[in-house]
Structures are given as structure tokens and as C-alpha cells.
Scaffold this motif. Structure first.
Motif, PDB file in Angstrom:
ATOM      1  N   ALA A 139     -16.074 -11.339   4.019  1.00 19.53           N
ATOM      2  CA  ALA A 139     -16.209 -11.010   2.567  1.00 19.53           C
ATOM      3  C   ALA A 139     -14.945 -10.619   2.044  1.00 19.53           C
ATOM      4  CB  ALA A 139     -17.356 -10.070   2.485  1.00 19.53           C
ATOM      5  N   ALA A 140     -14.181  -9.842   2.698  1.00 21.63           N
ATOM      6  CA  ALA A 140     -12.960  -9.369   2.228  1.00 21.63           C
ATOM      7  C   ALA A 140     -11.869 -10.414   2.433  1.00 21.63           C
ATOM      8  CB  ALA A 140     -12.522  -7.995   3.039  1.00 21.63           C
ATOM      9  N   THR A 141     -11.919 -11.461   3.264  1.00 18.78           N
ATOM     10  CA  THR A 141     -11.074 -12.413   3.469  1.00 18.78           C
ATOM     11  C   THR A 141     -11.365 -13.445   2.323  1.00 18.78           C
ATOM     12  OG1 THR A 141     -10.900 -12.340   5.798  1.00 18.78           O
ATOM     13  CG2 THR A 141     -10.432 -14.235   4.859  1.00 18.78           C
ATOM     14  N   ALA A 142     -12.518 -13.702   1.823  1.00 18.14           N
ATOM     15  CA  ALA A 142     -12.879 -14.394   0.760  1.00 18.14           C
ATOM     16  C   ALA A 142     -12.319 -13.728  -0.473  1.00 18.14           C
ATOM     17  CB  ALA A 142     -14.569 -14.803   0.307  1.00 18.14           C
ATOM     18  N   ASP A 143     -12.546 -12.392  -0.649  1.00 20.23           N
ATOM     19  CA  ASP A 143     -11.866 -11.875  -1.873  1.00 20.23           C
ATOM     20  C   ASP A 143     -10.453 -11.843  -2.044  1.00 20.23           C
ATOM     21  OD1 ASP A 143     -14.695 -11.167  -2.982  1.00 20.23           O
ATOM     22  OD2 ASP A 143     -14.386  -8.978  -2.114  1.00 20.23           O
ATOM     23  N   LEU A 144      -9.806 -11.702  -0.999  1.00 22.46           N
ATOM     24  CA  LEU A 144      -8.349 -11.750  -0.756  1.00 22.46           C
ATOM     25  C   LEU A 144      -7.952 -13.402  -1.057  1.00 22.46           C
ATOM     26  CD1 LEU A 144      -8.012  -9.658   2.319  1.00 22.46           C
ATOM     27  CD2 LEU A 144      -7.237  -9.058  -0.044  1.00 22.46           C
ATOM     28  N   ALA A 145      -8.599 -14.143  -0.624  1.00 21.66           N
ATOM     29  CA  ALA A 145      -8.137 -15.546  -0.832  1.00 21.66           C
ATOM     30  C   ALA A 145      -8.238 -16.087  -2.361  1.00 21.66           C
ATOM     31  CB  ALA A 145      -8.913 -16.441   0.054  1.00 21.66           C
ATOM     32  N   ALA A 146      -9.133 -15.384  -2.967  1.00 25.26           N
ATOM     33  CA  ALA A 146      -9.739 -15.395  -4.462  1.00 25.26           C
ATOM     34  C   ALA A 146      -8.317 -14.540  -5.240  1.00 25.26           C
ATOM     35  CB  ALA A 146     -10.896 -14.983  -4.843  1.00 25.26           C
ATOM     36  N   SER A 163      -5.838  -8.683 -12.916  1.00 23.78           N
ATOM     37  CA  SER A 163      -5.975  -8.008 -13.713  1.00 23.78           C
ATOM     38  C   SER A 163      -6.188  -6.552 -12.983  1.00 23.78           C
ATOM     39  CB  SER A 163      -6.978  -7.992 -14.810  1.00 23.78           C
ATOM     40  OG  SER A 163      -8.194  -7.707 -14.248  1.00 23.78           O
ATOM     41  N   GLU A 164      -5.757  -5.597 -13.563  1.00 25.14           N
ATOM     42  CA  GLU A 164      -5.908  -4.212 -13.121  1.00 25.14           C
ATOM     43  C   GLU A 164      -7.478  -3.776 -12.819  1.00 25.14           C
ATOM     44  OE1 GLU A 164      -5.318   0.724 -14.081  1.00 25.14           O
ATOM     45  OE2 GLU A 164      -3.956  -0.654 -14.979  1.00 25.14           O
ATOM     46  N   VAL A 165      -8.387  -4.190 -13.815  1.00 23.90           N
ATOM     47  CA  VAL A 165      -9.853  -4.219 -13.444  1.00 23.90           C
ATOM     48  C   VAL A 165     -10.045  -4.856 -12.395  1.00 23.90           C
ATOM     49  CG1 VAL A 165     -12.196  -4.531 -14.688  1.00 23.90           C
ATOM     50  CG2 VAL A 165     -10.442  -3.584 -15.885  1.00 23.90           C
ATOM     51  N   ALA A 166      -9.826  -6.253 -12.397  1.00 29.82           N
ATOM     52  CA  ALA A 166      -9.842  -6.970 -11.015  1.00 29.82           C
ATOM     53  C   ALA A 166      -9.707  -6.468  -9.636  1.00 29.82           C
ATOM     54  CB  ALA A 166      -9.668  -8.529 -11.403  1.00 29.82           C
ATOM     55  N   LEU A 167      -8.095  -5.853  -9.873  1.00 28.09           N
ATOM     56  CA  LEU A 167      -7.822  -5.366  -8.466  1.00 28.09           C
ATOM     57  C   LEU A 167      -8.737  -4.115  -8.296  1.00 28.09           C
ATOM     58  CD1 LEU A 167      -5.735  -5.060  -6.402  1.00 28.09           C
ATOM     59  CD2 LEU A 167      -4.445  -3.671  -7.957  1.00 28.09           C
ATOM     60  N   ARG A 217      -1.573  -8.356  -2.412  1.00 25.69           N
ATOM     61  CA  ARG A 217      -0.960  -7.734  -1.331  1.00 25.69           C
ATOM     62  C   ARG A 217      -1.264  -6.441  -1.056  1.00 25.69           C
ATOM     63  NH1 ARG A 217       5.342  -9.594  -2.052  1.00 25.69           N
ATOM     64  NH2 ARG A 217       4.950 -11.814  -1.344  1.00 25.69           N
ATOM     65  N   ILE A 218      -1.722  -5.845  -2.241  1.00 20.82           N
ATOM     66  CA  ILE A 218      -2.038  -4.166  -2.260  1.00 20.82           C
ATOM     67  C   ILE A 218      -3.660  -4.372  -1.562  1.00 20.82           C
ATOM     68  CG2 ILE A 218      -3.067  -2.019  -3.251  1.00 20.82           C
ATOM     69  CD1 ILE A 218      -0.660  -2.845  -5.322  1.00 20.82           C
ATOM     70  N   ALA A 219      -4.279  -5.198  -2.089  1.00 24.87           N
ATOM     71  CA  ALA A 219      -5.764  -5.496  -1.641  1.00 24.87           C
ATOM     72  C   ALA A 219      -5.912  -5.728  -0.079  1.00 24.87           C
ATOM     73  CB  ALA A 219      -6.636  -6.346  -2.666  1.00 24.87           C
ATOM     74  N   VAL A 251       0.831  -1.210   0.087  1.00 23.49           N
ATOM     75  CA  VAL A 251       0.055   0.013  -0.002  1.00 23.49           C
ATOM     76  C   VAL A 251       0.855   1.169   0.143  1.00 23.49           C
ATOM     77  CG1 VAL A 251      -1.656   1.269   1.183  1.00 23.49           C
ATOM     78  CG2 VAL A 251      -1.936  -1.071   1.073  1.00 23.49           C
ATOM     79  N   ILE A 252       1.956   1.097   0.756  1.00 20.69           N
ATOM     80  CA  ILE A 252       2.834   2.410   0.964  1.00 20.69           C
ATOM     81  C   ILE A 252       3.467   2.827  -0.303  1.00 20.69           C
ATOM     82  CG2 ILE A 252       5.064   3.311   1.653  1.00 20.69           C
ATOM     83  CD1 ILE A 252       4.109   2.069   4.439  1.00 20.69           C
ATOM     84  N   SER A 253       3.734   1.687  -1.298  1.00 19.30           N
ATOM     85  CA  SER A 253       4.397   1.829  -2.559  1.00 19.30           C
ATOM     86  C   SER A 253       3.547   2.422  -3.345  1.00 19.30           C
ATOM     87  CB  SER A 253       4.939   0.559  -3.010  1.00 19.30           C
ATOM     88  OG  SER A 253       3.818  -0.355  -3.365  1.00 19.30           O
ATOM     89  N   MET A 254       1.969   2.316  -3.290  1.00 13.27           N
ATOM     90  CA  MET A 254       1.155   2.895  -4.257  1.00 13.27           C
ATOM     91  C   MET A 254       0.392   4.295  -3.851  1.00 13.27           C
ATOM     92  SD  MET A 254       1.069   0.347  -6.400  1.00 13.27           S
ATOM     93  CE  MET A 254      -0.553   0.723  -7.240  1.00 13.27           C
ATOM     94  N   ILE A 255       0.599   4.686  -2.829  1.00 10.49           N
ATOM     95  CA  ILE A 255      -0.163   6.066  -2.313  1.00 10.49           C
ATOM     96  C   ILE A 255       0.654   6.958  -2.331  1.00 10.49           C
ATOM     97  CG2 ILE A 255      -1.859   4.596  -0.903  1.00 10.49           C
ATOM     98  CD1 ILE A 255      -0.260   5.861   1.446  1.00 10.49           C
TER      99      ILE A 255
END
Length: 164
Positions: A122-129, A137-141, A102-104, A35-39
Motif C-alpha cells: 500500500a505504501a509502495t503504491a502511494d509512493l509510486a503515485a 501539495s502540502e495537503v497531499a504530502l 522522497r520525504i514520504a 527525512v533528516i532535513s525535515m526533523i
């Protein structure tokens, strides 16, 4: 460091044996660093969290080294049913984890840290996926980040350094 470890166990309930604690520390650190690398310019608060996680990961690594204990990934990564948040954070310590995951994970971890609450199922399930979907992909991210934090600009604002 005690506060940091305590916060991690709030964000991700841990198994009674605390299996994979070193991996959880390293995975959390990796996610926050993504996250730090992106903001851009992170806030002092965000830099403090990163510093505390780095120190905790170092202490855990030292304890494992001194005790001669080898931390195996598979037993913890297989505990997704009872301890899904802990398992996802442990998985992020693996060197081949997708950057998008990692970012998500970092965004969700920081949201939960700020709110002092558990990472949502819900977020945990998304992160596992996202961990399994290499590369994301950028769109999925973007979709994942929108679902995890609801409103990325507001979430990002909380962690940016304020201009003087």
C-alpha cells in the motif's frame, strides 16, 4: 555495509539479477536525507543509517565504475509489477524526483527499517503515485505521511535525538 545491503533487500525484495542496486542505494540515501532535513536533530541511530547508506552507495558506484558497467534506469523502473519496492527506491535516485515523494519514501523506509520488515504494498503504491504527482501539495504530502506511518509524531520521535 553487509548489514545495510541485507536490510535493503528485506525492505525491498530484489530481483535475482539485482538490477539497479546502485540506484536503489542512492534512492534510499536520498529518501533518508530528505527525512533528516525535515526533523531537526536526528538521533545517532538515524545518522548511522544515513552514514551506512552513504558508504554503501559509494561502494556500489565504485564497483560500477571499476567494472565499466553503466546502470540504466529504464529496465529497473519498468519492473514495478514483480519488484515494486525495489523499483520505487531505484526511481528516487533520479535527480528530478519530487521532494514530497522522497520525504514520504524516507519515512516509510525508516518505519520498515525499524520494524525490520518489507515496505508495504500500500505504501509502495502511494509512493509510486507521489513520484508521478509532481509537485505533491502540502495537503497531499500530509495525507500520504499519515497513511504511510499512521502517526507521524510517534514515528518522528523514534528518529529524533533525545535531549540530555
Amino acid at each position: 555495509m553487509g548489514h545495510t545491503l541485507s536490510m535493503l533487500t528485506v525492505l525491498a525484495p530484489r530481483p535475482p539479477d539485482a538490477a539497479g542496486i546502485g540506484r536503489v542505494c542512492r534512492g534510499s540515501l536520498t529518501a533518508v536525507r530528505a527525512v533528516i532535513s525535515m526533523i531537526g536533530t536526528p538521533s545517532e541511530k538515524l545518522l548511522k543509517i544515513e552514514s551506512d547508506l552513504r558508504a554503501l552507495a559509494h561502494v556500489m558506484a565504485q564497483e560500477l565504475l571499476e567494472s565499466g558497467t553503466q546502470e540504466l534506469a529504464l529496465p529497473m523502473l519498468a519492473r514495478t509489477g514483480k519488484y515494486p519496492q525495489w523499483s520505487v527506491l531505484a526511481a528516487l535516485a533520479e535527480p528530478d524526483m519530487p521532494v514530497g515523494a522522497r520525504i514520504a519514501a524516507g519515512v516509510e523506509l525508516l518505519r520498515a527499517w525499524k520494524d525490520r520488515c518489507e515496505i508495504t504494498k500500500a505504501a509502495t503504491a502511494d509512493l509510486a503515485a507521489a513520484i508521478k504527482d509532481n509537485p505533491v501539495s502540502e495537503v497531499a504530502l500530509r495525507l500520504l505521511l499519515l497513511r504511510v506511518v499512521g502517526c507521524p509524531p510517534a514515528a518522528a520521535h523514534h528518529w529524533h535525538r533525545e535531549s540530555s
